[in-house]
Write an enzyme that holds these catalytic residues in place. Structure first.
Site, short mmCIF file in Angstrom:
data_model
loop_
_atom_site.label_atom_id
_atom_site.label_comp_id
_atom_site.label_asym_id
_atom_site.label_seq_id
_atom_site.Cartn_x
_atom_site.Cartn_y
_atom_site.Cartn_z
N PHE A 116 0.86 -1.17 0.00
CA PHE A 116 0.00 0.00 0.00
C PHE A 116 0.90 1.23 0.00
O PHE A 116 1.89 1.27 0.73
CB PHE A 116 -0.86 -0.04 1.26
CG PHE A 116 -1.98 0.95 1.28
CD1 PHE A 116 -3.15 0.73 0.57
CD2 PHE A 116 -1.87 2.11 2.04
CE1 PHE A 116 -4.19 1.65 0.62
CE2 PHE A 116 -2.91 3.03 2.08
CZ PHE A 116 -4.07 2.80 1.37
N ASP A 187 2.74 -6.26 7.36
CA ASP A 187 1.57 -5.41 7.51
C ASP A 187 0.34 -6.29 7.30
O ASP A 187 0.18 -6.91 6.23
CB ASP A 187 1.62 -4.27 6.49
CG ASP A 187 0.50 -3.26 6.71
OD1 ASP A 187 -0.59 -3.67 7.17
OD2 ASP A 187 0.71 -2.07 6.42
N TYR A 212 -9.88 -0.86 11.77
CA TYR A 212 -11.16 -0.38 11.22
C TYR A 212 -11.59 -1.16 9.98
O TYR A 212 -12.64 -0.91 9.42
CB TYR A 212 -11.09 1.12 10.89
CG TYR A 212 -9.90 1.54 10.05
CD1 TYR A 212 -9.89 1.33 8.67
CD2 TYR A 212 -8.77 2.11 10.64
CE1 TYR A 212 -8.80 1.70 7.91
CE2 TYR A 212 -7.67 2.48 9.88
CZ TYR A 212 -7.69 2.27 8.52
OH TYR A 212 -6.60 2.61 7.77
N LYS A 213 -10.77 -2.11 9.53
CA LYS A 213 -11.15 -2.92 8.37
C LYS A 213 -11.94 -4.13 8.87
O LYS A 213 -13.05 -3.95 9.35
CB LYS A 213 -9.90 -3.26 7.55
CG LYS A 213 -9.30 -1.99 6.91
CD LYS A 213 -8.00 -2.19 6.17
CE LYS A 213 -7.56 -0.87 5.54
NZ LYS A 213 -6.15 -0.87 5.12
N ARG A 359 -13.29 -3.92 -6.61
CA ARG A 359 -12.85 -4.75 -5.48
C ARG A 359 -14.03 -5.06 -4.57
O ARG A 359 -14.83 -4.17 -4.26
CB ARG A 359 -11.77 -3.97 -4.72
CG ARG A 359 -11.12 -4.74 -3.60
CD ARG A 359 -10.00 -3.94 -2.96
NE ARG A 359 -10.51 -2.82 -2.18
CZ ARG A 359 -9.81 -2.18 -1.23
NH1 ARG A 359 -8.56 -2.55 -0.98
NH2 ARG A 359 -10.33 -1.18 -0.56
C1 LIG Z 1 -5.54 0.50 4.99
C2 LIG Z 1 -4.06 0.44 4.94
C3 LIG Z 1 -3.28 1.47 5.50
C4 LIG Z 1 -3.92 2.69 6.10
O1 LIG Z 1 -3.06 3.40 6.94
P1 LIG Z 1 -3.65 4.47 7.95
O2 LIG Z 1 -2.47 5.12 8.54
O3 LIG Z 1 -4.50 3.73 8.95
O4 LIG Z 1 -4.50 5.42 7.16
C5 LIG Z 1 -1.90 1.31 5.49
N1 LIG Z 1 -1.31 0.22 4.94
C6 LIG Z 1 -2.03 -0.77 4.38
C7 LIG Z 1 -1.34 -1.96 3.80
C8 LIG Z 1 -3.43 -0.67 4.34
O5 LIG Z 1 -4.14 -1.63 3.75
#
Ligand SMILES: *Cc1c(COP(=O)(O)O)cnc(C)c1O
Length: 400
Positions: A116, A187, A212-213, A359
Site C-alpha cells: 500500500f 503489515d 477499522y477494516k 474490489r
Molecule cells: C488500509 C491500509 C493502511 C492505512 O493506513 P492508515 O495510517 O491507517 O491510514 C496502510 N497500509 C495498508 C497496507 C493498508 O491496507
C-alpha cells in the site's frame, strides 16, 4: 465457543442498512450493534462522571495493552505482545525504524509493488530523514523471495495485496529473510480478521495492522503493533513518546523505554474510539481462525464462480487458488469505475482501485451467500443493460 457454522452466522451483531449488500468491510467494517451503547456509556459514566479520574478508575490507561491482548489471538500472537495506538502509517514508521536499528550494517529495505503506498511513503520518508545511506528496493511481489540476500536489512511487506487479494507465504518469506539475516515486518491490514495467522509460529520480528477494516473498530480506530517477545527489552522505539516511557508520571527529563510491548506506545490513547473497538472485538470471542477462513473461502469462491458465469468483460484480477488469496476479490473491467458506481447506486457497495479494478471484500462474520447472489445478479444486470454508461457514474469522487 461461537461457531461460525456458515458465512454470515454473526450478522445479527452488526448494523447493515436495509437494501445494502456490503462488500467493503475490508476498507471500513460496519457498525457493531453494541458500539453506540458502549461509547455512550463510556462518555456519560466515565468521561462525564469520573473526569480525569477515568484514567485510573475506568482503566483507560491500560486499554491499549488490554485490547492488544484481545487482538493477539486473531493474529496468532501471545498475550503481552500487541499494543494499540496511532494510525497504521505511524506504526509502519515505528516498526521500520526499530528494525533498521537492529541491523546497523545493512542499508537496504526490501518491499514490493503490491504494498500500500503509505507503507512505501513512510519508509522513504524515514530513510530520507535518517540520511544514513539506506535505500528502499521495491520489486514485483513474485520476485520478493528471489531478491532476499545478505545485503537486505529489513523485509517489509503487506501480507495481502490491497488491490488483488494476492497473499504472500508468510512462513516461507520470513524463513528466507531470517536465513539471510534480515528482520521482517508484516503489515496485516487486509489479513487480521480475514485469514488465519500464526505470527508466533513464523517468528517474524514485527507486525502491524489496522482495526477499522475486518476488525470493525470504526473510522479512525487505532492501529496495532506486534513485536516478538524476545525483542521487547532491546528494541529502540524511534517514536519515544512519554507513554512508552518506563515511568511516564515520574516526568523524567530523559527518556527510558518502558517494559515489554508498552514501549511501542507513544502518546495519549483515543479512549472513545477504543470503547467502540472493544465492543467490536466482542464479536470475535470464541470464533476460531479455521472457521473464519473456511467461511471466507466459501464466500469468495461463490462470488468468483457467479461473476465468471455472467460471461462478461470482467476478468479476475485475484489469484484463482483460494490458498493464495485473502478475503477480497478484484475484477478488471475497462469501465470498472463506472460499473462500481452503478453497483453502489443499487446498494451493492464495493470499491474501485485504479487503474481498472472493482474490489469486493468478504467478511465471514456478516456476509452471507445471499449477499453474493444479490451482488452477482446486480452486476449481471448492470453489465447487460450497460446502465453504468451514464454521466453520474462516470464522474470520479475524491474517495474511491
Ligand atoms: C488500509 C491500509 C493502511 C492505512 O493506513 P492508515 O495510517 O491507517 O491510514 C496502510 N497500509 C495498508 C497496507 C493498508 O491496507
Amino acid at each position: 465457543m461461537t461457531t461460525l457454522s456458515s458465512p454470515g452466522a454473526l450478522r445479527h451483531l452488526f448494523h447493515l442498512p436495509d437494501g445494502v449488500v456490503y462488500l467493503d468491510g475490508n476498507s471500513l467494517g460496519p457498525l457493531p450493534l453494541s458500539a453506540p451503547a458502549a461509547t455512550d456509556k463510556m462518555m456519560r459514566d466515565q468521561w462525564g462522571e469520573m473526569l480525569i479520574g477515568g484514567w485510573n478508575k475506568a482503566g483507560w490507561m491500560d486499554m491499549p495493552g488490554a485490547l492488544g491482548d484481545r487482538i493477539a489471538p486473531l493474529i496468532g500472537a501471545p498475550t503481552g505482545s500487541v499494543v494499540l495506538g496511532d494510525t497504521l502509517s505511524i506504526k509502519v514508521y515505528q516498526a521500520l525504524a526499530a528494525a533498521l536499528a537492529m541491523r546497523p550494517d545493512r542499508k537496504t529495505v526490501l518491499s514490493d509493488s503490491g504494498n500500500f503506498p503509505t507503507d512505501l511513503y513512510m519508509a522513504q520518508g524515514l530513510i530520507d530523514h535518517l540520511d544514513q545511506g539506506h535505500a528502499l528496493t521495491v520489486v514485483q511481489p513474485e520476485n520478493v523471495a528471489g531478491a532476499i540476500d545478505e545485503t537486505i536489512g529489513v523485509v517489509m511487506l503487506t501480507h495481502v495485496d490491497y488491490r488483488t487479494g494476492r497473499m504472500h507465504d508468510m512462513a516461507a518469506i520470513t524463513q528466507a529473510a531470517h536465513a539471510a539475516g534480515a528482520v521482517v515486518i508484516w503489515d496485516l491490514a487486509h489479513s487480521a480478521g480475514a485469514v488465519a495467522l500464526d505470527l508466533a509460529g513464523c517468528e517474524a520480528e514485527f507486525a502491524i495492522g489496522c482495526t477499522y477494516k475486518y476488525l470493525n473498530g470504526g473510522p479512525g480506530a487505532p492501529a496495532f503493533i506486534y513485536v516478538r517477545p524476545d525483542l521487547h527489552e532491546t528494541i529502540e522505539p524511534a517514536l519515544a513518546g512519554w507513554l512508552g516511557h518506563k515511568a511516564p508520571f515520574a516526568f523524567d527529563l530523559d527518556y527510558a523505554p518502558g517494559h515489554g510491548i508498552q514501549r511501542m506506545r507513544v502518546g495519549t490513547p483515543p479512549v472513545i474510539q477504543m470503547a467502540a473497538l472493544s465492543a467490536a472485538l466482542d464479536a470475535w470471542d470464541g470464533v476460531s481462525q479455521a472457521d473464519m477462513r473456511a467461511q471466507s473461502i466459501v464466500l469468495s469462491e461463490a462470488f468468483i464462480a457467479g461473476v465468471e458465469a455472467l460471461g462478461s468483460e470482467a476478468v479476475l484480477a485475484s489469484p484463482r487458488d483460494p490458498a493464495l488469496r485473502g478475503s477480497h476479490v478484484s475484477f478488471h473491467h475497462p469501465q470498472g469505475y463506472a460499473v462500481m458506481q452503478a453497483l453502489i447506486a443499487e446498494g451493492v457497495i464495493g470499491d474501485f482501485r485504479a487503474p481498472d479494478m472493482m474490489r469486493f471484500g468478504f467478511a465471514p462474520l456478516y456476509n452471507t451467500l445471499d449477499d453474493i447472489e444479490a451482488a452477482v445478479s446486480a452486476l449481471g444486470r448492470i453489465l447487460e443493460t450497460e446502465s453504468w454508461n451514464a454521466p453520474e457514474f462516470m464522474a470520479r469522487k475524491a474517495v474511491t
